[in-house]
Structures are given as C-alpha cells and as structure tokens.
Scaffold this motif. Structure first.
Motif, PDB file in Angstrom:
ATOM      1  N   PRO A  75     -33.994   6.273 -73.468  1.00  6.45           N
ATOM      2  CA  PRO A  75     -32.732   5.658 -73.892  1.00  6.45           C
ATOM      3  C   PRO A  75     -32.969   4.619 -74.994  1.00  6.45           C
ATOM      4  CG  PRO A  75     -33.459   4.727 -71.815  1.00  6.45           C
ATOM      5  CD  PRO A  75     -34.402   5.840 -72.133  1.00  6.45           C
ATOM      6  N   GLU A  88     -32.733   1.014 -76.946  1.00  6.67           N
ATOM      7  CA  GLU A  88     -32.801  -0.400 -76.544  1.00  6.67           C
ATOM      8  C   GLU A  88     -32.631  -1.238 -77.794  1.00  6.67           C
ATOM      9  OE1 GLU A  88     -36.692  -1.168 -74.866  1.00  6.67           O
ATOM     10  OE2 GLU A  88     -35.954  -0.893 -72.845  1.00  6.67           O
ATOM     11  N   GLN A  90     -30.421  -5.610 -75.154  1.00 10.24           N
ATOM     12  CA  GLN A  90     -29.700  -4.796 -74.177  1.00 10.24           C
ATOM     13  C   GLN A  90     -30.625  -3.674 -73.724  1.00 10.24           C
ATOM     14  OE1 GLN A  90     -26.936  -5.513 -72.853  1.00 10.24           O
ATOM     15  NE2 GLN A  90     -25.914  -6.897 -74.279  1.00 10.24           N
ATOM     16  N   TYR A  91     -30.749  -3.545 -72.419  1.00  7.79           N
ATOM     17  CA  TYR A  91     -31.675  -2.564 -71.873  1.00  7.79           C
ATOM     18  C   TYR A  91     -30.944  -1.613 -70.941  1.00  7.79           C
ATOM     19  CZ  TYR A  91     -34.556  -6.357 -73.510  1.00  7.79           C
ATOM     20  OH  TYR A  91     -35.117  -7.315 -74.295  1.00  7.79           O
ATOM     21  N   LYS A  92     -31.642  -0.581 -70.548  1.00  8.75           N
ATOM     22  CA  LYS A  92     -31.037   0.342 -69.592  1.00  8.75           C
ATOM     23  C   LYS A  92     -31.065  -0.314 -68.219  1.00  8.75           C
ATOM     24  CE  LYS A  92     -31.514   4.849 -67.438  1.00  8.75           C
ATOM     25  NZ  LYS A  92     -30.112   5.230 -67.418  1.00  8.75           N
ATOM     26  N   THR A  93     -29.904  -0.755 -67.752  1.00 13.45           N
ATOM     27  CA  THR A  93     -29.839  -1.411 -66.446  1.00 13.45           C
ATOM     28  C   THR A  93     -28.845  -0.704 -65.522  1.00 13.45           C
ATOM     29  OG1 THR A  93     -28.260  -2.983 -67.384  1.00 13.45           O
ATOM     30  CG2 THR A  93     -30.538  -3.697 -67.252  1.00 13.45           C
ATOM     31  N   GLU A  94     -28.360   0.469 -65.951  1.00 19.04           N
ATOM     32  CA  GLU A  94     -27.477   1.270 -65.092  1.00 19.04           C
ATOM     33  C   GLU A  94     -28.229   2.546 -64.722  1.00 19.04           C
ATOM     34  OE1 GLU A  94     -25.062  -1.639 -65.695  1.00 19.04           O
ATOM     35  OE2 GLU A  94     -25.858  -0.665 -67.448  1.00 19.04           O
TER      36      GLU A  94
END
Lengths: 591, 293
Positions: free
Chosen positions: B180, B182, B186-190
């Motif tokens: 994904p 980044e 903002q990171y992949k947190t979902e």
C-alpha cells in the motif's frame, strides 16, 4: 562533512535511466560494499546478461528478471558534504503508488528524461505528483546524451518543452543537467563529451539542494495522537502526545483544541531520558501536561491562543490524486484521514478531472479513476479542523481510505460553508466559559467503567424507536450501567416552552436538545435518545453540540427514509426483542 | 533538530501510531543493538513505560551473555517480557548445530516457525514473573496482530523496500509487488479481519545512526559488540553456531563509530558474519518471503 542527512527522490518515465544513474553514483563515489560489483558481474555472467549499473539497485530477484523498478528502493550514500538517502522511484504507471510513497519522503527530486525519447507520459505525471506532494526543489536530468551524440540543440528543445510544463504547475527548475549515466559523463565528473555545458554535475546538484528549514515561525499545530495515563505504574501524569507539525509551544502558554474549542495552559513538557524542556517545536514528537483536565480525544488539532485559528468544517474543496484500484465514486462511504483524525466521508461533487500525464481536462465524468487527479468537493460526517493549503501546508493534506487501503491523497483548497458555523462558535464559547468541576471526565469514565456516549434511535413514526430505546435503557440499567432515556419530544414543554408553537425553530430546538444531551454526557451517563426521522443536517447539529462525545445512530424499520448516516439498522416494531439485543451487541462491540 | 533527533521523532510517531491503531500489539526484541534502540524509543514514546509485551524468539543457541542481558533489562525496566521456543525441534534435535539440517532450514524451524506460532498463540509462551524473577507459562494465548520490528532499510536489498506499516496475510506472506502507499505521515492502519501487521520504525536508520544514538542516549548494549580481550567483536548478533565475530579493536561505542565512519568497516556489509545469508544467495529474500524478520 556536515552532520546532515537529506532524502532525494529520483523520478521519471520508465527506462529513462533512474536506476542506472544511482548505480553510477554509488559506484563512482565508492559507496558500495567491497565485492558488490564483482558479485553482480558474476551474476550477469552466469545468466548471460550484459552488466548494467542498474542491477546494483535491483536487489530483488524478480526485478532483476523484469528489468524494471517495482517499488521505491532506498539507497544510502555519502558525498563529501553530507549523507543522503536516495529513493529510486518506479517509472511504470502501474506503480504510481510506490512512486508516491517514495517521493513523499524526499526533500528534493531529480527528474530524469531520456534524451532520445524525450518527454513522456510519466515525465509529466511525476512532475505533477512532486508538485502535489509539496516538493519544490527539482533538478531535471537529461540522460542518455551519448545516444544523441551529446547534441546541444536536442538538449535545449527538451529543456524548453519541459520547463513550459513545470511553469504551468508553478515549479521553477533552474537546473537542467545533460548526462550519460552509462558512460559516467557528468555524474560526478566531466569527461569531456559535453564541452558546451558548464553547469554542475549530478553530485554537485545534490550538494546544492537546500535543507528545508524547520518552520517554527508558523502558527502552532499538533494533531493529538493520544492521551497517556499509565496509572498502573504509579504515574499520574496525564500526557497529551503528538508530533508538532508547525510552530512551537512553551510551558505556560494557552492551547485551544479544535474542533471542540476546549482550552487549557501547558503545565509541563514531558520527556524521557532528556533534560527538562520548556519548549517543543516543529518536528518534535512531544507530550505535555495541562493545568486543567479538559476532555479531548485523538484527532483534535491543538493550536495556540493568539495565533491564526484553523478552519473548522465538514465540506471541503480539494485537489486530489487517486491511486485506488476501484474508482472514487459518489454514494460510497470512505474514510478521510488528516493528521491523526479519522472521519467518514463521501464524494459530493466532481468539478474537473485532470489527466495527470498531460494536464488535459476531462469534463462530464462522475468518477475518478486510478492515476487521475481531480478537483472536487468532499463532505465529512463530522467536522474536522484543518488549514487550507495556501495558509499552512502541514495541516492541509489528507488521505482517503477505501476499504482498508489508502486510495487517494490530496490538499484542501477551500473550506465550504456547511451552515453550522454559528452553532460551532456558540459551542466553542460555551466550552471556554464552562465552570469546571474538580472531577474530570476521565475520572468518571474510570469510576463508572463506561464511556459516555449518545445512542440516537431514529426511524419513521410507528417504527418502534421508543420501544427499542426504552428496552435498551432497561437492559443496560439491569447490567449496572448508568444510563438515561430521553425522548426528544420530552423537552418540548419544558426547555422549549417559549418556542414550541413557533415555526422555523427546528434548528434551535435541536440545539437545545444537544445542550441538554451534553450535560447528561458530561456527567458520565450513557444517553439513549429517540427522535423521529432525523436527517443528516439535524444529526450534525446534535453531533456539533456534544463533541467530543460521540453519537451512534441506530435506525428502526426496514426502509431508511432520510439521508441520515447510520451506524446500525434494526428491525424495530416487527421484532422489538431482537432489535434490543442487536443494539446491545453493537454497543458491546464498540466499547 | 539534528539528524538523530529527526530520526527519533519520526520513529516515536510511528510507534505511537501503532499503539493507537492496533489492538494486540507487541514488540520483537532480538537483544541486538537495533531492537534495543527500538525498545529505548518505545520508552521515549511512552515517557518511560512500555505498554506492550516484548517478545524474544529464543533458539536455545543464543550466546549466553544475550540472555543474561535480556533478563537484567527486563527486570530493571519492568518489561512485560515473553519468550517463545521450538521445543519440538530442539527435543528431536532437528537443528543445524545438531548436524541434522542445513542452516536455512534451521532458521526456518527455530526462528520463522517459532515466531509465527508464538505470535498466534499456538505454541507455549513463557512470561517473566517479576515477583519470582522466573519465567512461567503465559496463561494468555491471544494472537498478536501487530509486531513492531527493528529492521533497517540499509541492511540488505529486500528490507530497503519495506513500508513502515506492512500488512501480512494469515500465512505471513509478503506481497512485495503490491504494497500500500504511504505518504505524509499516513500509514496503513485499517485492516481486514485476520491480517497481521509489521511496524518498522527504524527503516530510515543506518548502522551508524544506531551507534550514534546509543552513544547519545547511553543505551545499554551487550558486551559482545565490543572487543573485550582477543581483538574480536560481534558486529551483528545471532546464534553462536552461525554468527561469527569480526576482527576489530573497537572497545567502546566511540571506537565503533570511528570504525564505521573511516576505518575497516566502511565498505563491508554488516551481516557479513551471518552464514545463513550467504547460503540464501547473498540476500534474505527467500527467508523473508516466508515470514523471517
């Protein structure tokens, strides 16, 4: 050598020689571990391939076999001036998201164009993305000059074409460098094939890029990342933690949290294994304690009294780029993330779609597909605090999450009126003037072992909403919860006695209901409210009134008759028992 | 802010994001310098506390000083310390030191498999009881769906492609081609149910940065990193059967920094003392695709 590190991205169209330039840079500056080149040469021999400098970077096996860069690779390298992380961005359109991930970490960029092929699709697209990402320092490298006999006119014509383009997206690149990465011409030294060129080499360009200053003269902004209280370890500090995005704060200064408008003063700036600090500035991951224990949540924007306030709203005009496999469409729910705030959002309107590879405008489209850029309006289901990009870029950027993936990113260009600004100002004033108890919301949460929130049960007349609400109250009460049922009609003859017969007072009616709800929530109770067919704007009024407490909406009945954004749908009158059970189960799950 | 403050600040931000977004979170502590710096950064992030367990995969072939050091810090810093081990393979002597399998298979059994089964709670976990000072069987077998790791992009090729937040599916597979995006912090947190995520706060650090930070913060490190008597020291720590010391006279942090900047180590790879890398064709790719960290 300066004790300084700089991140540089190398972007440009596929096969224009980005990896070769980096390979050369590493090799010519002797930055590779001993034996690395020999290993790669040996690999090439075994696999009957001619040696290429690009192979130095292609650490992964499948990249070596496909000969293209798939993902941004970081390479560490030192010049005599400072150390660098060079990010090799993929030039293939399919991997635009990887290019963006790499480029967003950079402070400056080299954009590579093949002298023979000239300006291609991704030469422009990458230029556009760099400008969207906020990277201002760009040098354009015209590579493979050896293939055109180091011809000056061809170089100039590419230079003219591309600088026209950069000008149209507000980038002024002063540096256009002719090189041949394969021959090592003008990478770190001049070998004599470019007599007509007297500008810098690539290495000189890198060393000329200016380190971005930490911008602590801007207004203070920090998204609240978390509120820590590690009481188990006998630590009673309540620390508001976050990364300072711009500006600075000092002990004693007054902080306002938006959108709640809650205020307090900085009591201390906390740290671990560090000397006591009285200040925190842009770039610091910090934490501070407050003189008053105001109730705030992750995602609020901490600002400083006396400095320009951020915008607060739930309709915004944006420029965005889309990376998702599925298109960005109306009617679908997305997550909007700005700083540490996460809210649900919808695409409201598309103004125009821009083809990012040539900046042509596509009109009359109702969806934004992968690799397109667009100007559009986004509506959020809860107000957010932010800045518009021209005023403060750090807090004017957001991403959109589709399902579980970041699918787009953008910048906010305008805060649009949502009709709630009057109410919002009123709530902020009320919070400032509020006479605080010595007992904090956190203490109540711990004592009662519950998080105060509003459960708003809405639906059509006769859909069973009051039955479900009362039943839910009873079941929670029996389990020992502190819970209170309030029908929205109940306040009509009391609080609303003065306006009950007047028309056009719906908003005032909801405001008063929201104020009442806020008192109940502040006391630590779970409030179960029932109201007939609430629409989304009305819900917004209530949510604004009770912020930062949350409202969860449960809809009773089969068919949803309003535009309200719901959290759960239950059967209602046809099966009250089961509706109560699923409502309870839902609440248990979100606890 | 100097470059170390910047690196620290970003890593702290990432650790806090992981803590705010992921329910069952833990940190992998290999006892080496990188993951010890990572642990130190967690204490920075949470102002002296570490609000998640530290997991150590103990192959039973670790150099004894490493275990002593682990338990000393765990006690002093009041860490929620847990270790996992492949009891079955050790009992049946299915290991490289026992001469029964090759190095890569041994790494797979004692590290990769153990890690997966310790994280998902399928195998026994041993937890330090701070009252008795002994390890006892961890009563919880909850699966950890987030692991914070101390890998660095400059270590080797495949690590240079990692994201700060990297999701893996149930089989721990890493889809390098399809990571994904980044950007902008903002990171992949979902995540979908069943995903587990690895968090890499040290990606942008170099080996030199690590040592500079150890010096600046006075982070305690295992004595094996220093030349104590015989002109040898470890540059990278692992099992005693597959990790070899390098010739070096560096006796303290300052001398190591000097050695990395100007001396003999300037142009040799950090993991050159790790035999399994060489067996894997010079990279860790085969191991890492299947879940090696």
């Amino acid at each position: 050598m300066l004790n300084e590190q700089m991140n540089i991205v190398i972007a440009g169209h596929v096969d224009h020689g980005k990896s070769t330039i980096i390979g050369r840079l590493l090799s010519d500056t002797h930055s590779l571990p001993d034996g690395k080149i020999e290993t790669i040469k040996k690999y090439c021999e075994v696999n009957s391939k001619p040696f290429e400098y690009a192979f130095i970077l292609d650490a992964l096996k499948e990249e070596r076999s496909q000969g293209i860069t798939i993902d941004s690779t970081r390479v560490f390298f030192n010049s005599s001036k400072r150390s660098y992380i060079i990010i090799d961005a993929p030039g293939h359109s399919e991997f635009l998201k990887n290019m963006i991930s790499g480029a967003s970490r950079a402070e400056a960029a080299l954009l590579v164009i093949d002298a023979k092929e000239g300006v291609q699709e991704n030469s422009k697209r990458h230029g556009y993305m760099l400008s969207m990402l906020g990277i201002k320092q760009i040098a354009v490298v015209i590579n493979k000059m050896d293939l055109i006999g180091y011809n000056r006119d061809s170089f100039n014509s590419i230079k003219n074409e591309y600088s026209e383009f950069l000008k149209s997206i507000n980038i002024n690149s002063l540096n256009y460098v002719p090189v041949s990465a394969r021959e090592g011409e003008n990478i770190i030294s001049r070998n004599g094939s470019l007599r007509w060129y007297d500008g810098p080499t690539i290495l000189e360009i890198l060393d000329c890029f200016i380190k971005e200053r930490v911008e602590d003269n801007l207004p203070f902004r920090m998204h609240v990342q978390d509120i820590y209280k590690f009481t188990n370890d006998e630590d009673d500090r309540r620390i508001i933690a976050g990364l300072v995005e711009s500006g600075k704060i000092a002990v004693g200064e007054e902080i306002i949290f938006y959108p709640s408008g809650k205020k307090s003063n900085i009591k201390s700036i906390e740290g671990f294994n560090s000397q006591s600090k009285s200040e925190a500035s842009a770039g610091n991951s910090t934490g501070f304690t407050l003189t008053d224990q105001v109730f705030i949540t992750r995602g609020e924007l901490a600002c400083k009294t006396g400095e320009p306030a951020p915008k607060i709203g739930n309709r915004i005009k944006v420029n965005l780029f889309w990376l998702g496999i599925n298109a960005f469409v109306k009617g679908r729910e997305y997550l909007f993330k700005i700083g540490t705030l996460k809210v649900k959002a919808k695409l409201e309107e598309i103004h125009k779609i821009i083809n990012s590879s040539d900046l042509s405008v596509i009109n009359f489209k109702d969806e934004i597909i992968r690799n397109q850029a667009a100007e559009c309006i986004i509506s959020l289901n809860k107000a957010a605090a932010f800045d518009v990009i021209n005023e403060l870029k750090q807090t004017g950027r957001f991403v959109i999450v589709d399902e579980y993936e970041i699918a787009g990113g953008g910048i906010i260009t305008e805060c649009l009126d949502d009709g709630l600004s009057g109410i919002r100002e009123n709530v902020a004033l009320r919070n400032i003037k509020w006479k605080k108890s010595t007992i904090t919301v956190d203490e109540r949460i711990n004592k009662y072992n519950q998080i105060p929130k509003m459960i708003l049960i809405t639906g059509a007349k006769g859909s069973g909403r009051t039955e479900v609400a009362r039943g839910l109250e009873k079941i929670l009460f029996d389990e020992g919860k502190l819970v209170y049922y309030l029908g929205i009609g109940s306040i009509k003859y009391g609080i609303d006695a003065d306006i009950k017969n007047e028309t056009g007072k719906r908003e005032e009616h909801l405001r008063r209901f929201g104020e009442t709800a806020n008192i109940i929530l502040d006391s630590g109770m779970i409030l179960i409210a029932a109201a007939q067919n609430i629409n989304n704007l009305e819900l917004e009024v209530i949510k604004t009134e009770i912020y930062p407490f949350e409202a969860k909406v449960i809809y009773t009945g089969d068919e949803i008759l309003t535009d309200v954004q719901i959290d759960l749908k239950v059967a209602g009158i046809n099966n009250i028992e089961q509706s109560i059970v699923s409502a309870k189960k839902y609440l248990f799950n979100i606890e | 802010m100097d470059h170390l403050e910047k690196l620290e600040s970003k890593s702290v931000f990432i650790i806090r994001e992981a803590y705010a977004n992921i329910k069952n979170l833990c940190m992998l502590w290999s006892i080496g310098k990188d993951s010890t710096v990572l642990l130190w950064l967690a204490r920075k992030a949470f102002f002296g506390h570490v609000p998640f367990p530290l997991i150590h995969i103990d192959t039973n072939f670790k150099i004894p000083e490493m275990i002593e050091y682990r338990d000393r810090l765990a006690r002093d810093w009041k860490l929620n310390m847990i270790y996992g081990q492949n009891e079955e393979a050790l009992k049946n002597k299915e290991t490289y030191p026992d001469g029964n399998i090759d190095r890569i298979s041994c790494c797979n059994k004692l590290k990769t498999e153990t890690l997966i089964n310790t994280l998902n709670g399928n195998w026994k976990r041993f937890k330090l009881n701070h009252i008795t000072g002994q390890y006892e069987i961890d009563r919880s077998s909850d699966s950890y769906n987030g692991v914070i790791l101390g890998i660095r992009a400059d270590e080797e090729g495949s690590r240079s492609k990692e994201r700060y937040f990297s999701a893996r599916n149930l089989e721990s597979n890493w889809e390098i081609e399809n990571q994904p995006p980044e950007f902008w912090n903002q990171y992949k947190t979902e995540f979908a149910e069943g995903t587990h995520v690895r968090i890499h706060p040290l990606l942008d650090w170099t080996e030199l940065n690590i040592w500079e930070y150890i010096k600046k913060e006075n982070v305690p490190t295992v004595s094996l990193y220093y030349n104590n008597v015989n002109g040898k020291r470890y540059r990278s720590l692992g099992c005693y059967t597959c990790t070899f010391p390098i010739a070096s006279n560096a006796k303290n942090v300052d001398e190591i920094i000097c050695e990395l900047k100007t001396g003999q180590l300037k142009n040799t790879a950090e993991r050159s003392g790790r035999a399994q890398d060489i067996e894997d064709g010079g990279g860790l790719e085969t191991l890492r695709r299947s879940g090696y960290m």
